[in-house]
Scaffold this active site. Structure first.
Site, mmCIF file in Angstrom:
data_model
loop_
_atom_site.group_PDB
_atom_site.id
_atom_site.type_symbol
_atom_site.label_atom_id
_atom_site.label_comp_id
_atom_site.label_asym_id
_atom_site.label_seq_id
_atom_site.Cartn_x
_atom_site.Cartn_y
_atom_site.Cartn_z
ATOM 1 N N CYS A 109 37.499 41.382 46.707
ATOM 2 C CA CYS A 109 38.003 42.257 47.770
ATOM 3 C C CYS A 109 37.274 42.034 49.098
ATOM 4 O O CYS A 109 37.499 41.016 49.738
ATOM 5 C CB CYS A 109 37.953 43.711 47.308
ATOM 6 N N HIS A 245 39.510 44.563 41.616
ATOM 7 C CA HIS A 245 38.326 45.261 41.118
ATOM 8 C C HIS A 245 38.619 45.601 39.665
ATOM 9 O O HIS A 245 39.463 45.012 39.038
ATOM 10 C CB HIS A 245 38.130 46.594 41.869
#
Ligand code: GLN
Length: 292
Positions: A109, A245
């Site tokens: 991310c 994630h």
């Protein structure tokens, strides 16, 4: 659990050590991304592979030869600004040299965004963190040919599943949902195996792949890089960026093994198999959460 109990059959590999360097573990670590490091450590330990974890924070030089796998997790915009400047000033040369010799570089991310060329986001007005006053382009290390822009639209949030095609992806012996991982592709042009990664995404940035850049995978469910392209993440050799994630590796231990093998210069099937019954349930649960 002991290595003897976890290892299933094939001999453990003695005298190997996976040397991991976590970049900015204090700042770039949201959604429990450090769980990814724990998975790497456990899966090495269960196989009798040594594991060394080093950290490199703000202002610390990076020895690109001292590590096999570099890891940078997700982060808030504010912390990304700090880390981006430091990456360029103190770590870019070492990191790029490491990537060039085949070390694994994994960015999640915010970390993925910083591995790209740039991240453009609203500049907070002087003296306040609120409001919009023009845009600011943060320079990334440029290992991935991607550019990210923080747009006005909603954050891209939710469970996500992507299909990836990787050479040498390990076979997953289970039937059921996770049986998709490690299937051979049909056809004469197939050079890899398709497999599925499941996770959770939450990002304001939209990432565009620039010329020649390969994605990591194709979105099955979720938003991916920008909510439009149907593509997720980016990959150049052993450098990988993804919005997943979850953390990523506890939900996809086959991918942890793929990374360990690449970092050690092994084929995936040279790693001793482990009893992954619980891990497969975790993977299947993440797939179900994504609706796959
Ligand atoms: N701050 C970045 C964004 O919102 C990255 C967020 C994250 O790492 N989850 O796009």
């Amino acid at each position: 659990m002991s290595a003897a109990r976890r290892s299933q059959g094939a001999a453990t590999i003695p005298a190997r050590v996976l040397r991991v360097c976590a970049l900015y573990p204090g700042l770039m670590n949201i959604y429990a991304d450090r769980g990814n490091l724990i998975v790497l450590e456990r899966r090495c330990a269960w196989r009798g592979i040594g594991f060394q974890l080093a950290a490199s924070g703000l202002g610390e030089q990076l020895d690109g030869d001292a590590h096999d796998l570099f890891y940078i997790g997700g982060g808030q915009d504010r912390d990304q600004r700090l880390c981006a400047r430091d990456l360029i000033e103190t770590k870019r040369a070492g990191l790029c040299a490491a990537a060039a010799r085949g070390a694994v570089v994994l960015g999640i991310c915010g970390g993925y965004q910083l591995l790209g060329r740039s991240y453009t986001l609203p500049l907070p007005p002087a003296g306040t963190m609120r409001g919009r006053c023009g845009d600011d382009e943060i320079e990334g290390v440029g290992l991935l040919n991607v550019r990210t822009v923080r747009e006005d639209g909603p954050r891209l949030i939710g469970n996500v599943a992507i299909e990836v095609t990787l050479e040498d992806a390990p076979r997953v012996p289970a039937a059921g949902a996770s049986g998709r991982a490690g299937q051979d592709l049909d056809g004469p042009t197939a050079r890899g195996r398709t497999a599925v990664l499941a996770g959770f995404e939450n990002h304001g940035g939209r990432t565009r792949l620039c010329e020649g850049q390969q994605p990591l995978g194709r979105v099955l469910k979720g938003h991916g890089n920008d909510g439009r392209s149907g593509l997720e993440g980016a990959r150049a050799g052993n450098t990988i960026g993804t919005y997943l994630h979850g953390p990523l590796l506890p939900k996809n231990v086959w991918f942890a093994d793929w990374l360990i093998a690449r970092a050690l210069g092994l084929a995936a099937d040279e790693l001793a198999p482990l009893d992954d019954a619980i891990e497969r349930q975790t993977h299947e649960s993440a797939l179900r959460a994504a609706g796959v």
